[in-house]
Design an enzyme around this catalytic site. Structure first.
Site, PDB file in Angstrom:
ATOM      1  N   SER A  54     -11.025   4.423  -6.200  1.00  0.00           N
ATOM      2  CA  SER A  54     -10.506   5.623  -5.529  1.00  0.00           C
ATOM      3  C   SER A  54      -9.971   6.602  -6.569  1.00  0.00           C
ATOM      4  O   SER A  54      -9.193   6.224  -7.444  1.00  0.00           O
ATOM      5  CB  SER A  54      -9.348   5.264  -4.598  1.00  0.00           C
ATOM      6  OG  SER A  54      -9.716   4.244  -3.735  1.00  0.00           O
ATOM      7  N   HIS A 114     -20.934   5.120   3.636  1.00  0.00           N
ATOM      8  CA  HIS A 114     -20.592   5.172   2.214  1.00  0.00           C
ATOM      9  C   HIS A 114     -21.182   3.978   1.485  1.00  0.00           C
ATOM     10  O   HIS A 114     -20.482   3.234   0.823  1.00  0.00           O
ATOM     11  CB  HIS A 114     -19.078   5.198   2.013  1.00  0.00           C
ATOM     12  CG  HIS A 114     -18.479   6.492   2.430  1.00  0.00           C
ATOM     13  ND1 HIS A 114     -18.219   7.523   1.563  1.00  0.00           N
ATOM     14  CD2 HIS A 114     -18.114   6.940   3.645  1.00  0.00           C
ATOM     15  CE1 HIS A 114     -17.717   8.547   2.216  1.00  0.00           C
ATOM     16  NE2 HIS A 114     -17.639   8.213   3.485  1.00  0.00           N
ATOM     17  N   HIS A 124     -13.509  -4.962  -1.838  1.00  0.00           N
ATOM     18  CA  HIS A 124     -12.207  -5.529  -2.191  1.00  0.00           C
ATOM     19  C   HIS A 124     -12.051  -6.914  -1.572  1.00  0.00           C
ATOM     20  O   HIS A 124     -12.579  -7.168  -0.492  1.00  0.00           O
ATOM     21  CB  HIS A 124     -11.079  -4.642  -1.650  1.00  0.00           C
ATOM     22  CG  HIS A 124     -11.054  -3.274  -2.233  1.00  0.00           C
ATOM     23  ND1 HIS A 124     -11.843  -2.261  -1.754  1.00  0.00           N
ATOM     24  CD2 HIS A 124     -10.322  -2.757  -3.265  1.00  0.00           C
ATOM     25  CE1 HIS A 124     -11.604  -1.167  -2.472  1.00  0.00           C
ATOM     26  NE2 HIS A 124     -10.687  -1.428  -3.387  1.00  0.00           N
ATOM     27  N   TYR A 146      -9.569  -7.956  -0.097  1.00  0.00           N
ATOM     28  CA  TYR A 146      -8.871  -7.890   1.198  1.00  0.00           C
ATOM     29  C   TYR A 146      -9.816  -7.655   2.374  1.00  0.00           C
ATOM     30  O   TYR A 146      -9.435  -7.853   3.520  1.00  0.00           O
ATOM     31  CB  TYR A 146      -7.758  -6.832   1.183  1.00  0.00           C
ATOM     32  CG  TYR A 146      -8.196  -5.385   0.962  1.00  0.00           C
ATOM     33  CD1 TYR A 146      -8.951  -4.700   1.908  1.00  0.00           C
ATOM     34  CD2 TYR A 146      -7.827  -4.715  -0.188  1.00  0.00           C
ATOM     35  CE1 TYR A 146      -9.341  -3.381   1.695  1.00  0.00           C
ATOM     36  CE2 TYR A 146      -8.206  -3.400  -0.409  1.00  0.00           C
ATOM     37  CZ  TYR A 146      -8.963  -2.741   0.539  1.00  0.00           C
ATOM     38  OH  TYR A 146      -9.351  -1.453   0.327  1.00  0.00           O
ATOM     39  N   GLU A 147     -11.047  -7.241   2.097  1.00  0.00           N
ATOM     40  CA  GLU A 147     -11.967  -6.979   3.210  1.00  0.00           C
ATOM     41  C   GLU A 147     -12.437  -8.270   3.866  1.00  0.00           C
ATOM     42  O   GLU A 147     -12.634  -8.325   5.072  1.00  0.00           O
ATOM     43  CB  GLU A 147     -13.169  -6.165   2.716  1.00  0.00           C
ATOM     44  CG  GLU A 147     -12.760  -4.764   2.243  1.00  0.00           C
ATOM     45  CD  GLU A 147     -13.917  -3.998   1.626  1.00  0.00           C
ATOM     46  OE1 GLU A 147     -14.971  -3.863   2.276  1.00  0.00           O
ATOM     47  OE2 GLU A 147     -13.773  -3.538   0.480  1.00  0.00           O
ATOM     48  N   ALA A 187      -7.060   2.907  -8.185  1.00  0.00           N
ATOM     49  CA  ALA A 187      -5.852   3.632  -7.788  1.00  0.00           C
ATOM     50  C   ALA A 187      -4.741   2.594  -7.692  1.00  0.00           C
ATOM     51  O   ALA A 187      -4.992   1.463  -7.277  1.00  0.00           O
ATOM     52  CB  ALA A 187      -6.066   4.302  -6.438  1.00  0.00           C
ATOM     53  N   MET A 220      -4.764  -3.378  -5.480  1.00  0.00           N
ATOM     54  CA  MET A 220      -5.464  -4.383  -4.670  1.00  0.00           C
ATOM     55  C   MET A 220      -6.878  -4.687  -5.189  1.00  0.00           C
ATOM     56  O   MET A 220      -7.738  -5.106  -4.417  1.00  0.00           O
ATOM     57  CB  MET A 220      -5.560  -3.894  -3.226  1.00  0.00           C
ATOM     58  CG  MET A 220      -4.216  -3.536  -2.598  1.00  0.00           C
ATOM     59  SD  MET A 220      -4.428  -2.886  -0.939  1.00  0.00           S
ATOM     60  CE  MET A 220      -2.806  -2.167  -0.633  1.00  0.00           C
ATOM     61  N   SER A 221      -7.104  -4.455  -6.471  1.00  0.00           N
ATOM     62  CA  SER A 221      -8.475  -4.671  -6.979  1.00  0.00           C
ATOM     63  C   SER A 221      -8.440  -5.088  -8.437  1.00  0.00           C
ATOM     64  O   SER A 221      -7.427  -5.565  -8.945  1.00  0.00           O
ATOM     65  CB  SER A 221      -9.290  -3.381  -6.831  1.00  0.00           C
ATOM     66  OG  SER A 221      -8.790  -2.384  -7.714  1.00  0.00           O
ATOM     67  N   ASN A 236       0.693   6.945  -6.088  1.00  0.00           N
ATOM     68  CA  ASN A 236       1.983   6.991  -5.383  1.00  0.00           C
ATOM     69  C   ASN A 236       3.012   6.208  -6.182  1.00  0.00           C
ATOM     70  O   ASN A 236       2.661   5.394  -7.030  1.00  0.00           O
ATOM     71  CB  ASN A 236       1.861   6.366  -3.978  1.00  0.00           C
ATOM     72  CG  ASN A 236       1.316   4.949  -4.037  1.00  0.00           C
ATOM     73  OD1 ASN A 236       0.105   4.741  -4.147  1.00  0.00           O
ATOM     74  ND2 ASN A 236       2.201   3.977  -3.984  1.00  0.00           N
ATOM     75  N   HIS A 286      -3.260   4.929   3.467  1.00  0.00           N
ATOM     76  CA  HIS A 286      -4.523   5.083   2.757  1.00  0.00           C
ATOM     77  C   HIS A 286      -4.850   6.569   2.610  1.00  0.00           C
ATOM     78  O   HIS A 286      -5.367   7.012   1.583  1.00  0.00           O
ATOM     79  CB  HIS A 286      -5.630   4.349   3.513  1.00  0.00           C
ATOM     80  CG  HIS A 286      -6.905   4.257   2.733  1.00  0.00           C
ATOM     81  ND1 HIS A 286      -6.966   3.772   1.449  1.00  0.00           N
ATOM     82  CD2 HIS A 286      -8.175   4.602   3.055  1.00  0.00           C
ATOM     83  CE1 HIS A 286      -8.221   3.820   1.014  1.00  0.00           C
ATOM     84  NE2 HIS A 286      -8.966   4.333   1.966  1.00  0.00           N
TER      85      HIS A 286
HETATM   86  N1  HPA Z   1       0.163  -0.758  -3.681  1.00  0.00           N
HETATM   87  C1  HPA Z   1      -1.005  -1.432  -3.730  1.00  0.00           C
HETATM   88  N2  HPA Z   1      -2.176  -0.837  -3.940  1.00  0.00           N
HETATM   89  C2  HPA Z   1      -2.180   0.491  -4.140  1.00  0.00           C
HETATM   90  C3  HPA Z   1      -1.009   1.248  -4.112  1.00  0.00           C
HETATM   91  C4  HPA Z   1       0.232   0.587  -3.875  1.00  0.00           C
HETATM   92  O1  HPA Z   1       1.320   1.195  -3.837  1.00  0.00           O
HETATM   93  N3  HPA Z   1      -1.376   2.535  -4.333  1.00  0.00           N
HETATM   94  C5  HPA Z   1      -2.719   2.546  -4.505  1.00  0.00           C
HETATM   95  N4  HPA Z   1      -3.225   1.309  -4.385  1.00  0.00           N
END
Ligand code: HPA
Length: 275
Positions: free
Chosen positions: A30, A61, A87, A89-90, A117, A212-213, A236, A248
Site C-alpha cells: 500500500s 484488483h 496477506h 490475515y486473509e 505501509a 501486517m505483512s 499513521n 483501512h
Molecule cells: N498497524 C498495523 N498495520 C498497519 C498499521 C498499523 O497501525 N498502519 C498500516 N499498516
C-alpha cells in the site's frame, strides 16, 4: 505451492520476457504502487497465469508481475515488479507469498525489495516517514517455511536485511533529500489494528513500526537465498499515539498523500542497488 508450480510460473514469465533478465524484484505494498508510472517497456503477466502466485482478495484488483525498465539508465536495467500481495490475515496462511518469492529466485533475481505501509511507534516519525527495516519481530510466530522438508528451512536470520543494500538505500534517499530511518518492524497478524496496550508492549519490545505483512516474505526470501531490503511507509501513528481513529480508508488516504515521494525514493533506491 509445489516445486513444479514454481517451475511453471518461472517458465511462463521467461516466455513473456524473452532474453531480458532482471536482477532485482520489488513487491509493492500500500502506498508504493506509484513507482510503476515511471517505468518503461512494461510487460505484464497476471498472477492468475502463474500457478505459484496467490489469488488476490480484492475484486477487480488482480495482481500482476510487471517486467519493466527503470528510467534514466543508459544501459537497460530491468526490474521485476510484483504488484500486489496476499496477506496472512486473509486466510491465516503465512505461506501465501512463498511460491511468488521462490519464483523470483528461480528466475535468477538476487535481490528482493519489499515495501509496506506501517504504523509508526515514534512520536517524531510522523505519517509519511520512511523506515528501512534493520530487523523484525515475528510476533505472529508463524513461518512461511512450514510444510517444507530438508535442512534448508532452518534458515539463519542473523542478518535478514542486507547491510550493504541498506547502506546504498540510505545514500540514495539522502540524494533525493529524503530522510530514511532504520528500525525494527513488528509483524502483527491483523486484520484488526492493535490496541494501545499492544502498542505499548511493542515499544517495550524494541519495535519502531508495526504492520501486517513483509516478515513472512523476508523469511521465504532468505530461505530462497535472496538478499532482502524492506521499506515501510508510515501511514499513521500507531494506536494510542495520536487522536486519530485507525481504518483501512485512513491508511489508503495517507498512502495516496505520500505516494509521489515514496515512488521517487523507491526508484532512486532501486537504481542504487545494482552497480
Ligand atoms: N498497524 C498495523 N498495520 C498497519 C498499521 C498499523 O497501525 N498502519 C498500516 N499498516
Amino acid at each position: 505451492m509445489s516445486t513444479a508450480e514454481v517451475a511453471r510460473s518461472a517458465a511462463r514469465l521467461r516466455q513473456a520476457w524473452g532474453a531480458r533478465q532482471p536482477q532485482v524484484a520489488v513487491l509493492l505494498g500500500s502506498g508504493w504502487a506509484g513507482m510503476v508510472d515511471g517505468l518503461l517497456d512494461a510487460v505484464d503477466v497476471p498472477y492468475a497465469e502463474l500457478p505459484a502466485f496467490p489469488p488476490l482478495g480484492i475484486a477487480g484488483h488482480a495482481g500482476c508481475v510487471r517486467l519493466a525498465r527503470l528510467p534514466g539508465t543508459t544501459r537497460s536495467l530491468d526490474v521485476m515488479v510484483l504488484m500486489g500481495r496476499q496477506h496472512a490475515y486473509e486466510t491465516g496462511d503465512a505461506t501465501a507469498m512463498r511460491g511468488a518469492v521462490q519464483t523470483v529466485a528461480a528466475l535468477g533475481c538476487t535481490i528482493l525489495v519489499l515495501t509496506n505501509a506501517a504504523g509508526s511507534l515514534h512520536g517524531d516519525w510522523p505519517t509519511g516517514s520512511l523506515m528501512l527495516l534493520s530487523d523484525h519481530l515475528n510476533l505472529v510466530q508463524r513461518s512461511p517455511l512450514q510444510g517444507l522438508g530438508g535442512s534448508d528451512r532452518f534458515v539463519d536470520m542473523g542478518q535478514a536485511y542486507d547491510l550493504d543494500l541498506r547502506r546504498r538505500a540510505v545514500q540514495a534517499a539522502a540524494a533525493e533529500s529524503a530522510v530514511m530511518h532504520e528500525g525494527v518492524y513488528a509483524w502483527m497478524m491483523g486484520p484488526q489494528f492493535e490496541t494501545p496496550a499492544e502498542i505499548r508492549m511493542l515499544q517495550r519490545l524494541g519495535a519502531d513500526a508495526v504492520g501486517m505483512s513483509t516478515v513472512p516474505e523476508t523469511i521465504a526470501a532468505r530461505c530462497a537465498g535472496l538478499r532482502v531490503l524492506a521499506i515501510s511507509l508510515m501511514t499513521n501513528m500507531a494506536a494510542g499515539l495520536a487522536a486519530q481513529r485507525l481504518s483501512h480508508k485512513q491508511t489508503l488516504r495517507a498512502a495516496a498523500d505520500h505516494k509521489q515521494q515514496a515512488a521517487a525514493v523507491l526508484l532512486a533506491v532501486l537504481h542504487s542497488l545494482v552497480d
